[in-house]
Write a protein that holds these residues in place. Structure first.
Motif, short mmCIF file in Angstrom:
data_model
loop_
_atom_site.label_atom_id
_atom_site.label_comp_id
_atom_site.label_asym_id
_atom_site.label_seq_id
_atom_site.Cartn_x
_atom_site.Cartn_y
_atom_site.Cartn_z
N GLN A 13 11.91 -14.71 -7.41
CA GLN A 13 11.25 -15.83 -8.07
C GLN A 13 9.78 -15.85 -7.69
N VAL A 14 8.95 -16.01 -8.69
CA VAL A 14 7.51 -16.10 -8.49
C VAL A 14 7.10 -17.54 -8.74
N GLN A 15 6.28 -18.08 -7.85
CA GLN A 15 5.83 -19.46 -8.00
C GLN A 15 4.32 -19.52 -7.93
N GLN A 16 3.74 -20.38 -8.77
CA GLN A 16 2.30 -20.56 -8.82
C GLN A 16 1.99 -22.04 -8.98
N ASN A 31 -3.15 -18.53 -6.40
CA ASN A 31 -2.13 -17.95 -5.53
C ASN A 31 -0.81 -17.76 -6.24
N CYS A 32 -0.08 -16.76 -5.81
CA CYS A 32 1.23 -16.42 -6.35
C CYS A 32 2.15 -16.18 -5.16
N SER A 33 3.24 -16.94 -5.10
CA SER A 33 4.19 -16.81 -4.00
C SER A 33 5.41 -16.03 -4.47
N HIS A 34 5.79 -15.00 -3.72
CA HIS A 34 6.94 -14.17 -4.06
C HIS A 34 7.60 -13.70 -2.76
N PRO A 35 8.19 -14.63 -2.01
CA PRO A 35 8.65 -14.32 -0.64
C PRO A 35 9.86 -13.40 -0.55
N ASN A 36 10.60 -13.22 -1.62
CA ASN A 36 11.86 -12.48 -1.52
C ASN A 36 11.81 -11.11 -2.18
N ILE A 37 10.64 -10.50 -2.25
CA ILE A 37 10.55 -9.19 -2.89
C ILE A 37 10.36 -8.10 -1.84
N GLN A 38 10.67 -6.88 -2.22
CA GLN A 38 10.52 -5.74 -1.33
C GLN A 38 9.06 -5.30 -1.30
N SER A 39 8.67 -4.62 -0.23
CA SER A 39 7.27 -4.24 -0.04
C SER A 39 6.80 -3.17 -1.01
N PHE A 40 7.72 -2.51 -1.71
CA PHE A 40 7.32 -1.45 -2.65
C PHE A 40 7.24 -1.94 -4.09
N GLY A 81 4.63 -11.43 0.95
CA GLY A 81 5.26 -12.65 0.44
C GLY A 81 4.41 -13.44 -0.53
N SER A 82 3.15 -13.07 -0.66
CA SER A 82 2.27 -13.78 -1.58
C SER A 82 1.10 -12.88 -1.97
N SER A 83 0.45 -13.26 -3.04
CA SER A 83 -0.75 -12.55 -3.48
C SER A 83 -1.71 -13.57 -4.05
N GLY A 84 -2.96 -13.15 -4.20
CA GLY A 84 -3.96 -14.06 -4.72
C GLY A 84 -4.94 -13.36 -5.62
N LEU A 85 -5.41 -14.09 -6.61
CA LEU A 85 -6.46 -13.63 -7.51
C LEU A 85 -7.68 -14.49 -7.24
N TRP A 86 -8.71 -13.90 -6.65
CA TRP A 86 -9.95 -14.62 -6.36
C TRP A 86 -10.95 -14.32 -7.45
#
Length: 104
Positions: A13-16, A31-40, A81-86
């Protein structure tokens, strides 16, 4: 006005944030939260202007990456677990729905 959607990708699940308002030329991080995804798993960022089709911005796997249009930078947290677009200096034409999605 910068809005964002929640996007489901498989079991992850992705949350913003639902929306944000800023002054033109003032930097912002979406910001985009995606805590349950694999690192690849890649994180893909898109934006959609009113009445237009979605526009692909960039994909990122880890670390950070500069963007030319819109001017800014993508980054992924060390734990993936998260990413961001600045956005460095958003203009009126950058007002859109921004969202992220997960993929291989």
């Amino acid at each position: 006005l910068f809005s964002s959607w929640s996007v489901a990708a498989g079991r992850a699940q992705v949350q913003q944030e639902p929306s944000a308002e800023i002054t033109e030329g003032t930097s912002i991080t979406i910001n985009c939260s995606h805590p349950n995804i694999q690192s690849f798993v890649y994180i893909h960022w898109y934006r959609q202007h009113l009445g237009r089709s979605p526009e692909f911005l960039e994909s990122i796997l880890r670390g950070s990456k500069d963007l030319r249009s819109p001017s800014g930078r993508l980054s992924v947290a060390a734990d993936h677990g998260s990413s961001g677009l600045w956005l460095a200096r958003p203009r009126r034409g950058d007002a859109a729905v921004y969202y992220c999605a997960l993929g291989g």
